[in-house]
Design an enzyme around this catalytic site. Sequence first.
Site, PDB file in Angstrom:
ATOM      1  N   GLU A 219      -3.320   0.690  -7.312  1.00  0.00           N
ATOM      2  CA  GLU A 219      -4.306   1.735  -7.067  1.00  0.00           C
ATOM      3  C   GLU A 219      -5.520   1.565  -7.983  1.00  0.00           C
ATOM      4  O   GLU A 219      -5.404   1.155  -9.137  1.00  0.00           O
ATOM      5  CB  GLU A 219      -3.678   3.115  -7.307  1.00  0.00           C
ATOM      6  CG  GLU A 219      -2.373   3.362  -6.570  1.00  0.00           C
ATOM      7  CD  GLU A 219      -2.540   3.484  -5.065  1.00  0.00           C
ATOM      8  OE1 GLU A 219      -3.118   2.561  -4.456  1.00  0.00           O
ATOM      9  OE2 GLU A 219      -2.085   4.490  -4.504  1.00  0.00           O
TER      10      GLU A 219
ATOM     11  N   HIS B  21      -1.714  -0.718  -2.501  1.00  0.00           N
ATOM     12  CA  HIS B  21      -0.897   0.316  -3.151  1.00  0.00           C
ATOM     13  C   HIS B  21       0.264  -0.326  -3.915  1.00  0.00           C
ATOM     14  O   HIS B  21       1.330   0.290  -4.066  1.00  0.00           O
ATOM     15  CB  HIS B  21      -0.316   1.306  -2.130  1.00  0.00           C
ATOM     16  CG  HIS B  21      -1.328   1.992  -1.271  1.00  0.00           C
ATOM     17  ND1 HIS B  21      -2.145   2.998  -1.724  1.00  0.00           N
ATOM     18  CD2 HIS B  21      -1.642   1.814   0.042  1.00  0.00           C
ATOM     19  CE1 HIS B  21      -2.922   3.418  -0.733  1.00  0.00           C
ATOM     20  NE2 HIS B  21      -2.638   2.709   0.340  1.00  0.00           N
TER      21      HIS B  21
ATOM     22  N   GLY C 152      -4.628   4.551   6.549  1.00  0.00           N
ATOM     23  CA  GLY C 152      -3.794   5.272   7.508  1.00  0.00           C
ATOM     24  C   GLY C 152      -2.629   4.389   7.897  1.00  0.00           C
ATOM     25  O   GLY C 152      -1.991   3.791   7.033  1.00  0.00           O
TER      26      GLY C 152
ATOM     27  N   SER D  25      -6.681   0.252   2.012  1.00  0.00           N
ATOM     28  CA  SER D  25      -5.317   0.426   2.500  1.00  0.00           C
ATOM     29  C   SER D  25      -5.144  -0.295   3.838  1.00  0.00           C
ATOM     30  O   SER D  25      -5.192  -1.517   3.886  1.00  0.00           O
ATOM     31  CB  SER D  25      -4.979   1.920   2.585  1.00  0.00           C
ATOM     32  OG  SER D  25      -3.609   2.120   2.826  1.00  0.00           O
ATOM     33  N   ALA D  26      -4.980   0.427   4.946  1.00  0.00           N
ATOM     34  CA  ALA D  26      -4.852  -0.229   6.247  1.00  0.00           C
ATOM     35  C   ALA D  26      -6.070  -1.093   6.553  1.00  0.00           C
ATOM     36  O   ALA D  26      -5.958  -2.168   7.154  1.00  0.00           O
ATOM     37  CB  ALA D  26      -4.661   0.813   7.345  1.00  0.00           C
TER      38      ALA D  26
END
Length: 240
Positions: A196, A161, A91, A124-125
């Site tokens: 990814e 990413h 997020g 991710s985050a």
Amino acid sequence: MNVLLFSNGKVAGNTSLLEFGIDWVAEAIERTGAKKLLFIPFAMIRGEYDDRLAQLNSVVAPFGASVTGIHQAQDPVEAIKAADGFIVSGGNTWVLNKMLHDQGLIGPLRNAILKQDKLYIGWSAGTNIACPTIRTTNDMPIVSAAILPSLNLVPFQINPHYIEANISGHMGETRDERIEEFLIQNPHEIVVGIPEGTMLKVEGGKLTYHTATGAPLKLFQYQQEAKYFNAQDDIQAFME
């Protein structure tokens, strides 16, 4: 320490979270015995916490594990103490890090992960906050009073990413150029770009790289040519 740091939660064609890395997740749960997992959803901006919680329960149920949400806990610190491990969603990294600091959760999480060897799974985050700071996130700082230091589980910066691309007609900086700018201002640090479908794993003190796509990671250092590392390569020096 038992840490899984994913670049992302899904790759093209996946229908469930962490599907591309589900074997890595299953192995970690089995190895650590982490059956009671605590979901930290604070990075989520577009979506409902409880929907993501239900998705995660579907993911880990086959391994005899279950997930509760820290957002449902009356006492988040006690929830951290009671959990066997943690899942931190992607997020917005700035929102996630600020909420962890605002609620006084950085210290309890570090204690649980570093001193009690509780499992940490982030993407991710959730991967960004495992770094010393969140300065190499791709996210916009959409909250004021932004806080940079984070969990500091690994001693290097990560860029999730990561994509090596130069789009025709796009006059903004490439990802490589942004990382180069970071290193000009912070020449003693390193940045690890993970594309990814990949993951960094720390088991004990050993760091390894895993990829579902065959893509290598990319190591950036100040005034040095970037280097590529594949899954079988030794990357332990990143931890020094």
